[in-house]
Design an enzyme around this catalytic site. Structure first.
Site, PDB file in Angstrom:
ATOM      1  N   GLY A 193       0.800  -1.352   0.091  1.00 52.41           N
ATOM      2  CA  GLY A 193      -0.020  -0.065  -0.026  1.00 52.41           C
ATOM      3  C   GLY A 193       0.769   1.195   0.033  1.00 52.41           C
ATOM      4  N   CYS A 194       0.248   2.442  -0.470  1.00 51.16           N
ATOM      5  CA  CYS A 194       1.005   3.392  -0.693  1.00 51.16           C
ATOM      6  C   CYS A 194       1.603   4.216   1.100  1.00 51.16           C
ATOM      7  CB  CYS A 194       0.134   4.548  -1.291  1.00 51.16           C
ATOM      8  SG  CYS A 194      -1.607   4.916  -0.593  1.00 51.16           S
ATOM      9  N   TYR A 195       0.497   4.396   1.682  1.00 50.63           N
ATOM     10  CA  TYR A 195       1.055   4.718   3.047  1.00 50.63           C
ATOM     11  C   TYR A 195       1.804   3.822   3.694  1.00 50.63           C
ATOM     12  CZ  TYR A 195      -2.935   8.259   3.310  1.00 50.63           C
ATOM     13  OH  TYR A 195      -3.891   9.467   3.376  1.00 50.63           O
ATOM     14  N   VAL A 196       1.746   2.900   3.384  1.00 47.87           N
ATOM     15  CA  VAL A 196       2.430   1.455   3.927  1.00 47.87           C
ATOM     16  C   VAL A 196       4.075   1.730   3.646  1.00 47.87           C
ATOM     17  CG1 VAL A 196       2.849  -0.979   4.396  1.00 47.87           C
ATOM     18  CG2 VAL A 196       0.290   0.063   4.047  1.00 47.87           C
TER      19      VAL A 196
END
Lengths: 344, 344, 344, 344
Positions: free
Chosen positions: C150-153
């Site tokens: 994921g992007c935030y991740v």
């Protein structure tokens, strides 16, 4: 083939960093010098962090001896600087592209009026080639000095060109309603361009007169071989990049306008004529050297509307300069200019 | 004096919340009903958190009996809704302002063509008063049904008006190059208006034909008593509020244009003619009911350029509706409309 | 070497067009199929005009036989789609990268809780490799199925990683205050993501719980071999691209943190540790696969602050997928990912 | 009752124009003087066109005799100016509100360290009242000199206050992750705040230390009567107005936090505690003096998250100054501050 050596004089503005970005990705060229009196000694990646780890150069003091050894020198300096330094390079046989306005206007008196200073080398103005490849491709190839066009000028000229070349519209009352992102104003400190001033707002500026007016007029009258009446109104859009020209012309001759545009630009690598009914978005050319054009005849009336978009820093400045460089150095015209626009 | 009771039908869009904001600050009026079938029972402050603690109303199911008891009812519904419900209110003597387009175009057939539906009460179209106070102030005062003008239309009409009333420009080739913030597209779910699609980009839209075209034409031909040739191109600006109209007209009669505008609007509470050489910014009217206008004659040529800015949700919609309401209810025309634009 | 053939399943969102952009510029790979049930038959350049004249493909109906013949298939579909189609490809020996969340969380019950649906192929979850090259490079090289993070991740994990691997901070009270541009929400029609709703405003969302929380926890506990206490708050920034993670951790062990980060990432092609005192801007990675990180110890206190920026659509999605593809196909890890960020 | 006469010293910045806007709409106060050495003689509406036709004042040279005759004088000058001029006004019995930082920090040595200059009137610092009405309402009423709080400080203090007053969280590791629109940086010419630099990008700044840190610490330790450990990280959002503070605190005592906040602020006219599960948007307070607060306990963990939004120019500056003025002059605390936020 050995990579060509090029230099940038005055690379601390938006045009400079965009040239750096494009030249870094160019397969046949090596940027060997970038000068800035103010930032001499400082890594360029310090000023422009997108270059970190990829561009190792430091800004250096301008050194004519070094510049002369380059295959080509870009001037990304404020108006009035190149005309003082370029003559020495030209005399030494070095090839030069000036991204500022010093060599764009053939009528020196007119240039002096609009730019508010005496011109220091009128002779070079005469020999300089105006670097709009869609008009002057052959001349650019052999030019020693190229005047890179203005941003608004590129969008407006490419939009009007087919109509004027074919004499299909009245030349008395052309209108160019143009809109630009804020990067067109450059990177100098100013209250007027603070985000607190221009964010979430829209305005026209320079309605009484803008320096790109005589340059557009020169291009359009050259294309039509007639005197041109043009009203040019620039506007400021609360975004960073992009120019949108909305052009209005009154029909004097009937034609299949769509076909006219498609044929005029069919071999142009960087002009894309959209299908009938299209509305180009500036984001469709963000970061790319493309000019996208659409032509409309609303309500089957007698006014044509041409929509023309470019990235002001690419086809409107650094990209067009690279395109000119490719032509001058005998490289593939598309070299280094093949990345796609960033969308969204 | 007892406060007048007013209602809003269909208050879940941007026009609705702006009406709420303005009516909340109005000294002489009380909003007693706001209806929404979809949101019935929900506090309006739930949908629009800026109203929390200040507006206690809940959306309610439309109830004609309740509406009839109001002094005035605003319709902030999609096009085609008011024409079905308003006749009953009119028959009951209730006064109505429709913020949609149902009663704006006098030529019903033309309306039906542009709006793509049959009109359900053509008779009311005839008796409806077009609510542009700068033109129809007296008629608005006594009207039972007012058609509130479109946003682009207001900016363009107020900008062209003095020239056309005096017959000083050619009516054959007017151009209205208009730019709007995204709130003009309303609050309906759509891919096209996602910030991911319209942020950091600029484009024209509706060049082949936009519904505001016949409405502008109606206003301009009424002012000039002539048939009008107009090219109208709307554009989308990556900002929330504001319209900027850039208007072009070819001079046919000489005059002191600045003075003409100043005199035409000298008694108008909401039209501000800027000094010569000015460029109005949309932010200078953000949240206010002002229209600011500047007139230019670039390079002393034969084309006049008028710059006209409004807040599309205020003078272009809810503010103008309140201004009309003030006139209809015999209140001070400025009541509830005196707050200053939010700048920056 | 023949170019590898790859396919994209579900390419109508922002991740899809970004994959197209990157693959178009990739020297060793050819995009041979892009599927979309909804848009089958339509040229991709019709949906994404930046591809005009450069990408000739049309969307096609999903066809497993065709996909099986590819060297690698990207799934850019909504959560829950890949898990239904991928097993057949895996059985046929085709290699797959899923850009959605279907194979990211090893604890299937936990995945089902956060994603609100039963998982249709838990066995594949076990064999899938989590595609964060900075952690799992060797495993990615030989993986048949890669779960793209994921992007935030990605931003949060790369920011915290060196500290947790070395056990230098408390794992009980980590804080990830993250900010994302609107393109992270995808290209589906919604009121919430209209520019009229999110322009010129800032807010947190999902504070009670966001699907990226269990994924970040999984990464951080794997790095630290401890249970993690993490508060994750995502925010929405009124811009199109970019994620900025501001990470807070309480010191439990003293070290030269700057040196620690520089050493941890010295061989990483896409992680750039900034000099002490730096503040990375999201624009410095716009359009590039870089993650730029800075570490601070404000006021010599006991809290470390790590700033980590990525382009959510590149290192946070399509770029990282290309990086994983390069590893899987034995190509240069940097191939197709060498263009510079677009600044300004 | 005669309207009170007030003056603004140094009204050319964003705080100045916002004070003008609010005072113009105030029923009980008349702005009689506004000074600016640089702009003396120029109409204020020339600088701020939103005031055209509504505010007739011109900037004047500072004249202490004139100021002394006012009921109250606002200083909207840069840090370090008020401390030199205010003593003479105080000696003359004039009441003063300083919107800059000169009188905010009680520990003069600490102030001198953070602001990098010697303080010219330490005695007045002692007698100055810190103008946060939610804490110091009674003292403000009778104060002769009020220090108006900083913008970040207001958002953070109001967010943390109930928890610290009740001793429910650890004071060792508070975190204030704050985000501000660009108007917080003022209206001075600078490269860093050009829209070309900060548009479409997001970054932290001042992580090593920001001048609002000691001010927040002073407030929080006063509320908790304990030494505070706080990490404060400001960020720049690409929008014009608004502050969003995301505050993190570790629970040491259990309570009904929602109820605690609601009770603490139930009589506060300008603090709005949102319902459980809410996420305040900055636009919900744009142009209004409200602070909206939401409290979360994500995943029932031991970390509380408080979200607090204000308009940095209103509750974070000019609006709070008017609120203080109302208290000092015995007016209704809400007077002149009742307009609703502009949404969208």
């Amino acid at each position: 083939m050995a990579r060509k050596k090029v230099a940038i004089v005055g690379g601390t503005g938006y045009t400079g960093v965009e040239l750096l970005r494009l030249l870094k990705g160019h397969p046949d060229v090596e940027l060997s010098v970038i000068t800035s009196r103010a930032e001499a000694g400082r890594p360029v990646s310090d000023l422009f962090p997108n270059l970190r780890g990829r561009v190792d150069l430091c800004f250096s003091e301008p050194d004519v001896a070094l510049l002369k050894r380059c295959d080509l020198v870009f001037y990304a300096t404020p108006n009035g600087t190149a005309m003082k330094q370029v003559p020495e390079l030209i005399a030494a046989g070095t090839r030069v592209i000036d991204l500022a306005a010093d060599f764009r206007i053939k009528d020196v008196a007119l240039w002096e009026k609009w730019y508010g200073m005496p011109h220091s080398c009128p002779a070079l103005v005469k020999s300089a080639v105006y670097g709009l490849p869609e008009v002057n491709r052959q001349a650019v190839k052999t030019a020693q000095l190229v005047a890179n066009p203005g941003c608004y000028v590129t969008a407006a000229t490419l939009g009007f060109l087919p109509l004027l070349e074919q004499g299909l519209v009245s030349t008395e009352n052309l209108i160019a309603d143009c809109k630009s992102g804020v990067s067109g104003a450059g990177r100098g400190a100013s209250v007027d361009m603070l985000m607190g001033e221009v964010g979430e707002s829209f305005k026209a500026y320079g309605v009484p007169g803008h320096r790109h007016l005589p340059e557009i007029l020169q291009n359009l009258s050259s294309a039509s071989r007639q005197k041109i009446g043009l009203t040019f109104v620039p506007h400021l859009v609360p975004m960073v990049r992009g120019i949108h020209a909305t052009l209005y012309a009154r029909i004097t001759g009937v034609a299949d306008y769509q076909k006219l545009y498609e044929e005029r630009y069919q071999h142009e690598p960087f002009v894309d004529v959209l299908p009938p009914g299209s509305h180009p978005e500036t984001r469709s050319v963000r970061g790319s050297n493309e000019c996208r054009v659409a032509i409309h005849r609303p309500q089957d009336g007698d006014t044509l509307v041409v929509l023309s978009v470019i990235d002001n820093l690419v086809k409107g400045a650094a990209g067009q300069a690279v395109q000119n460089m490719n032509l001058m150095l005998g490289l593939d015209e598309r070299a280094g200019l093949d990345s796609l626009a960033l969308l969204p």
